[in-house]
Design an enzyme around this catalytic site. Structure first.
Site, PDB file in Angstrom:
ATOM      1  N   ILE A 189       0.811  -1.218   0.000  1.00  0.00           N
ATOM      2  CA  ILE A 189       0.000   0.000   0.000  1.00  0.00           C
ATOM      3  C   ILE A 189       0.846   1.270   0.000  1.00  0.00           C
ATOM      4  O   ILE A 189       0.371   2.327  -0.395  1.00  0.00           O
ATOM      5  CB  ILE A 189      -0.973   0.012   1.191  1.00  0.00           C
ATOM      6  CG1 ILE A 189      -2.049   1.091   1.003  1.00  0.00           C
ATOM      7  CG2 ILE A 189      -0.218   0.165   2.513  1.00  0.00           C
ATOM      8  CD1 ILE A 189      -3.193   1.009   1.967  1.00  0.00           C
TER       9      ILE A 189
ATOM     10  N   TYR B 142      12.822 -10.883 -12.083  1.00  0.00           N
ATOM     11  CA  TYR B 142      11.550 -10.262 -11.704  1.00  0.00           C
ATOM     12  C   TYR B 142      10.426 -10.782 -12.590  1.00  0.00           C
ATOM     13  O   TYR B 142       9.357 -11.170 -12.103  1.00  0.00           O
ATOM     14  CB  TYR B 142      11.653  -8.745 -11.833  1.00  0.00           C
ATOM     15  CG  TYR B 142      10.326  -8.023 -11.737  1.00  0.00           C
ATOM     16  CD1 TYR B 142       9.737  -7.771 -10.498  1.00  0.00           C
ATOM     17  CD2 TYR B 142       9.661  -7.588 -12.880  1.00  0.00           C
ATOM     18  CE1 TYR B 142       8.525  -7.105 -10.406  1.00  0.00           C
ATOM     19  CE2 TYR B 142       8.449  -6.918 -12.800  1.00  0.00           C
ATOM     20  CZ  TYR B 142       7.887  -6.686 -11.562  1.00  0.00           C
ATOM     21  OH  TYR B 142       6.685  -6.040 -11.480  1.00  0.00           O
TER      22      TYR B 142
ATOM     23  N   SER C 170       2.432  -8.442 -14.588  1.00  0.00           N
ATOM     24  CA  SER C 170       3.252  -7.405 -15.215  1.00  0.00           C
ATOM     25  C   SER C 170       3.532  -7.691 -16.678  1.00  0.00           C
ATOM     26  O   SER C 170       3.679  -8.849 -17.082  1.00  0.00           O
ATOM     27  CB  SER C 170       4.583  -7.295 -14.460  1.00  0.00           C
ATOM     28  OG  SER C 170       5.519  -6.506 -15.155  1.00  0.00           O
TER      29      SER C 170
ATOM     30  N   ALA D 102       5.510  -6.455  -3.762  1.00  0.00           N
ATOM     31  CA  ALA D 102       6.532  -7.167  -4.532  1.00  0.00           C
ATOM     32  C   ALA D 102       7.836  -6.386  -4.446  1.00  0.00           C
ATOM     33  O   ALA D 102       7.844  -5.216  -4.066  1.00  0.00           O
ATOM     34  CB  ALA D 102       6.123  -7.312  -6.002  1.00  0.00           C
TER      35      ALA D 102
ATOM     36  N   GLY E  14       3.359   1.868  -1.855  1.00  0.00           N
ATOM     37  CA  GLY E  14       3.886   2.140  -3.192  1.00  0.00           C
ATOM     38  C   GLY E  14       2.963   3.047  -3.985  1.00  0.00           C
ATOM     39  O   GLY E  14       1.868   3.411  -3.546  1.00  0.00           O
ATOM     40  N   GLN E  15       3.409   3.403  -5.174  1.00  0.00           N
ATOM     41  CA  GLN E  15       2.638   4.264  -6.067  1.00  0.00           C
ATOM     42  C   GLN E  15       1.218   3.752  -6.277  1.00  0.00           C
ATOM     43  O   GLN E  15       0.233   4.466  -6.032  1.00  0.00           O
ATOM     44  CB  GLN E  15       3.362   4.343  -7.415  1.00  0.00           C
ATOM     45  CG  GLN E  15       2.549   4.879  -8.564  1.00  0.00           C
ATOM     46  CD  GLN E  15       3.229   4.714  -9.902  1.00  0.00           C
ATOM     47  OE1 GLN E  15       3.724   5.676 -10.461  1.00  0.00           O
ATOM     48  NE2 GLN E  15       3.270   3.489 -10.434  1.00  0.00           N
ATOM     49  N   ASP E  16       1.076   2.500  -6.695  1.00  0.00           N
ATOM     50  CA  ASP E  16      -0.244   1.947  -6.984  1.00  0.00           C
ATOM     51  C   ASP E  16      -1.085   1.815  -5.724  1.00  0.00           C
ATOM     52  O   ASP E  16      -2.300   2.059  -5.740  1.00  0.00           O
ATOM     53  CB  ASP E  16      -0.113   0.569  -7.645  1.00  0.00           C
ATOM     54  CG  ASP E  16       0.468   0.642  -9.042  1.00  0.00           C
ATOM     55  OD1 ASP E  16       0.855   1.747  -9.467  1.00  0.00           O
ATOM     56  OD2 ASP E  16       0.554  -0.407  -9.695  1.00  0.00           O
TER      57      ASP E  16
ATOM     58  N   GLU F  75       6.272  -7.257 -17.926  1.00  0.00           N
ATOM     59  CA  GLU F  75       7.614  -7.836 -17.968  1.00  0.00           C
ATOM     60  C   GLU F  75       7.559  -9.348 -18.171  1.00  0.00           C
ATOM     61  O   GLU F  75       8.555  -9.965 -18.535  1.00  0.00           O
ATOM     62  CB  GLU F  75       8.372  -7.507 -16.684  1.00  0.00           C
ATOM     63  CG  GLU F  75       8.795  -6.050 -16.555  1.00  0.00           C
ATOM     64  CD  GLU F  75       9.958  -5.680 -17.463  1.00  0.00           C
ATOM     65  OE1 GLU F  75      10.763  -6.579 -17.803  1.00  0.00           O
ATOM     66  OE2 GLU F  75      10.058  -4.498 -17.838  1.00  0.00           O
TER      67      GLU F  75
END
Length: 341
Positions: free
Chosen positions: A11, A153, A129, A82, A13-15, A131
């Site tokens: 929580i 990752y 993701s 993560a 983090g950015q998102d 990625e």
């Protein structure tokens, strides 16, 4: 009517911050899972969103996740936690695998066990993701594109993605994955290239530094605004049936294009003297081109991005410019930071 309850891992983090804002605006009771009491971003969370209830837990510790589920009693769980800095994953592949991959399994198991004990459905969102596509097998990438990750990752995210599908199919859980392409904002961590650029440009414009060192300027990404993308997360858990969705803008842009707009925002047309290419920042295995098609999300969720690439870059630069005490082009920077709803 009783308010819905949501538990968000990652929580701080950015998102996580944008998602918490969105859910609070919709009347949710929001709980945030934080690892330990020394989290450097915990004060920011409490200052920005004092309504969020904080619970301590660790994605590597199933018992702590079970305790968190019992305390929060969520209707929805958003697993955003993560180790998300791709470059770091080569430096510590084991920890990245444990947290970014194994942490998903632990969270899924905590949700499954809690559902059985409480006899209460919990809808689960997994932050997958772009990625995972790595060495892309088709352009654009969709939900059915073969996954070929090119970093520890990315490999860990593939594990979490398929484990989410497996729990959905094995236990009938309402578990969805959002395959999010690159999404940025003024809240992006300074270790990420987009924020590294926006902060450097702001400091160059205000005379606090003269240049910035970057890696592959020709790498291309599908960049959107994080505030838009968290709305897609929310919409996935409002569907009758769980599923997986690509969330993207459908456009691809290079680091060079990002630099063009970033420097133009502060009135610099030729940035060549301010940018140095440093081989240390090249990836051992590069992902050269990522571009997604979010047709499924548009048709089933009714989701579309609202912030364009140029608007995103300008938003980030102007936010950092304001933080540095400068105005660049003479305007007072007033970036619109929205919750995506």
């Amino acid at each position: 009517m009783t308010a819905k309850r949501a538990l968000i891992t990652g929580i701080t983090g950015q998102d996580g911050l944008y998602l918490a804002e969105l859910l609070l605006s919709k009347g949710y009771e929001v709980w945030g899972l934080v690892r330990g009491q020394n989290n450097p971003k915990l004060d920011l969370l409490r200052e920005t969103l004092p309504e969020v209830k904080v619970v301590t837990g660790d994605l590597l510790d199933l018992s702590s996740l079970m305790k968190s589920m019992t305390l929060a009693r969520p209707d929805e769980v958003y697993n955003l936690g993560a180790i998300s800095f791709v470059a770091y994953s080569w430096e510590n592949a084991r920890l990245t695998t444990d947290v970014t991959g194994g942490g998903v399994l632990n969270m899924l198991e905590a949700v499954r066990l809690y559902q059985d004990i409480a006899d209460h459905e919990v809808r689960f969102y997994q932050a997958s993701s772009s990625e995972m596509f790595g060495r892309v097998q088709e352009v654009p990438q969709s939900e059915t594109t073969l996954l070929w990750p090119r970093s520890p990752y990315g490999v860990a995210k593939v594990y979490g993605h398929y484990m989410t599908i497996n729990y959905r199919e094995s236990y009938g859980m309402h578990a969805s994955s959002g395959i999010l392409f690159n999404h940025e904002s003024p809240r992006r961590g300074v270790e990420f290239v987009t924020r590294k650029i926006s902060m450097a440009v702001a400091r160059i414009a205000t005379g606090k530094q003269t240049s910035v060192s970057l890696g592959n300027l020709d790498a291309k990404r599908d960049w959107g605004f994080a505030g838009d993308y968290v709305e897609a997360m929310y919409l996935m858990l409002q569907q009758d049936a769980a599923d997986d969705y690509v969330i993207s803008t459908g456009e691809t842009h290079s680091i060079r294009e990002f630099l063009d707009i970033a420097f133009e925002t502060v009135g610099i047309s030729d940035w060549s003297g301010h940018v140095h290419v440093d081989p240390r920042f090249f990836r051992p295995a590069e992902v050269d081109l990522l571009i997604g098609t979010s047709t499924k999300a548009q048709e089933k969720l009714g989701w579309t991005p609202t912030v364009s690439f140029p608007e995103l870059v300008k938003m980030m630069v102007e936010s950092d410019l304001a933080a540095e005490g400068g105005t660049g082009t003479g305007r007072i920077p007033t970036p619109e930071i929205r919750a995506g709803a």
